[in-house]
Each structure stands twice: as C-alpha cells, then as structure tokens.
Write an enzyme that holds these catalytic residues in place. Structure first.
Site, PDB file in Angstrom:
ATOM      1  N   CYS A  44     -22.412  -1.516 -12.391  1.00  0.00           N
ATOM      2  CA  CYS A  44     -23.179  -0.282 -12.567  1.00  0.00           C
ATOM      3  C   CYS A  44     -23.196   0.536 -11.277  1.00  0.00           C
ATOM      4  O   CYS A  44     -23.250   1.769 -11.311  1.00  0.00           O
ATOM      5  CB  CYS A  44     -24.605  -0.599 -12.993  1.00  0.00           C
ATOM      6  SG  CYS A  44     -24.706  -1.751 -14.375  1.00  0.00           S
ATOM      7  N   CYS A  96     -18.971   0.178 -19.876  1.00  0.00           N
ATOM      8  CA  CYS A  96     -20.093   0.380 -20.800  1.00  0.00           C
ATOM      9  C   CYS A  96     -20.139   1.786 -21.386  1.00  0.00           C
ATOM     10  O   CYS A  96     -20.914   2.034 -22.295  1.00  0.00           O
ATOM     11  CB  CYS A  96     -21.406   0.108 -20.072  1.00  0.00           C
ATOM     12  SG  CYS A  96     -21.632   1.235 -18.696  1.00  0.00           S
TER      13      CYS A  96
END
Ligand code: FES
Length: 147
Positions: A102, A33
């Site tokens: 994440c 990301c």
C-alpha cells in the site's frame, strides 16, 4: 496490528484535498488491489511548499499518503524524489508486511506528480525513460505499477 501513528493518520489524515493551479499532479494505481491515489504539488523555487492528496483506497494507503505529504512539504524536488515507500512506512512506525504494498502508492504518486511538474517546466526529454518506472513515458498520467 497497526501502529498508533498509522491509526492517527488514517483517522485524521493531513493534507487531504486538491490544490487549484497545482504545479504538478500525479495519479497512480496499485496493481495488487486497484486502489488509486492522486497527488497535487505546489512548487516554488524548486521547493515543495504544499502537497495535497486524494486516495481511493485502504486505511494503510490513506495513512501513507498523509505521512508522505508531511514528509515532502518543505523539501526540494530532488529531496522528495529520494523518499522511498519504506521511509514513509518507517515514519509511521511500520506497516504489517501484508500492507507494505500500500505504501508504494505514496512513493509512486510523489514521483508521478514531480514528473508532471518537470514536464510542464520542459525539464523532461520525451524520448528519455521515465524516472519513476523506467519505461518510455508517453503519458504522464499513466499508472505506475499497472502493467
Ligand atoms: Fe489497496 Fe492498500 S489494499 S492500497
């Protein structure tokens, strides 16, 4: 979708900021990301006595950074290196599968900051592979996960 603990650490993140004269600093990026995390460690007698972070990323990245700092403060360097992204996610009562990536930032930022600490202390052989990514480590600030 998110546990109460994730929401709590996202809304009220612990240990945000920088440490002046930190003993180890690590910055990593998430290849999926583009988000970035920077981790600062204060280490005395091989024990992490303080940790702070800055995360330019999503809510799950903020929550995992926050929990990661709580988990490593008071631990020895070697104990902190054993903490996996899954352990950080478990401590938050889990993350949705799509957000597990994440939590990699937290684990990698800890590893990178400890690597920096060891390098400053002369504990790393420059010709050896980096513990965190198994590549030869010419630049301690390189972003693990970005190939
Ligand atoms: Fe980038 Fe979560 S989407 S770290």
């Amino acid at each position: 979708m998110y546990s109460e603990k994730v929401m709590d650490h996202f809304m009220n993140p612990r240990n945000v900021g920088e440490i002046e004269n930190a003993d180890g600093v690590g910055q990593v990026g998430n290849a999926k990301c583009g988000d970035i995390m920077k981790m600062y460690l204060k280490i005395e007698n091989n024990v992490i006595i303080d940790a702070k972070f800055k995360t330019f990323g999503c809510g799950a990245a903020v929550a995992t950074s926050s929990m990661a700092t709580e988990l490593i403060i008071g631990k020895t360097v070697d104990e902190a290196l054993q903490i996996t992204n899954k352990a950080v996610a478990d401590a938050l009562d889990g993350l949705p599968p799509a957000k597990m990536h994440c939590s990699n930032l937290a684990e990698e930022a800890i590893n990178s900051a400890i690597e920096d600490y060891k390098r400053r202390k002369g504990l790393i052989d420059d010709n050896a592979s980096c513990d965190a990514c198994s590549r030869r480590c010419d630049d301690v600030q390189h972003s693990h996960g970005i190939e």
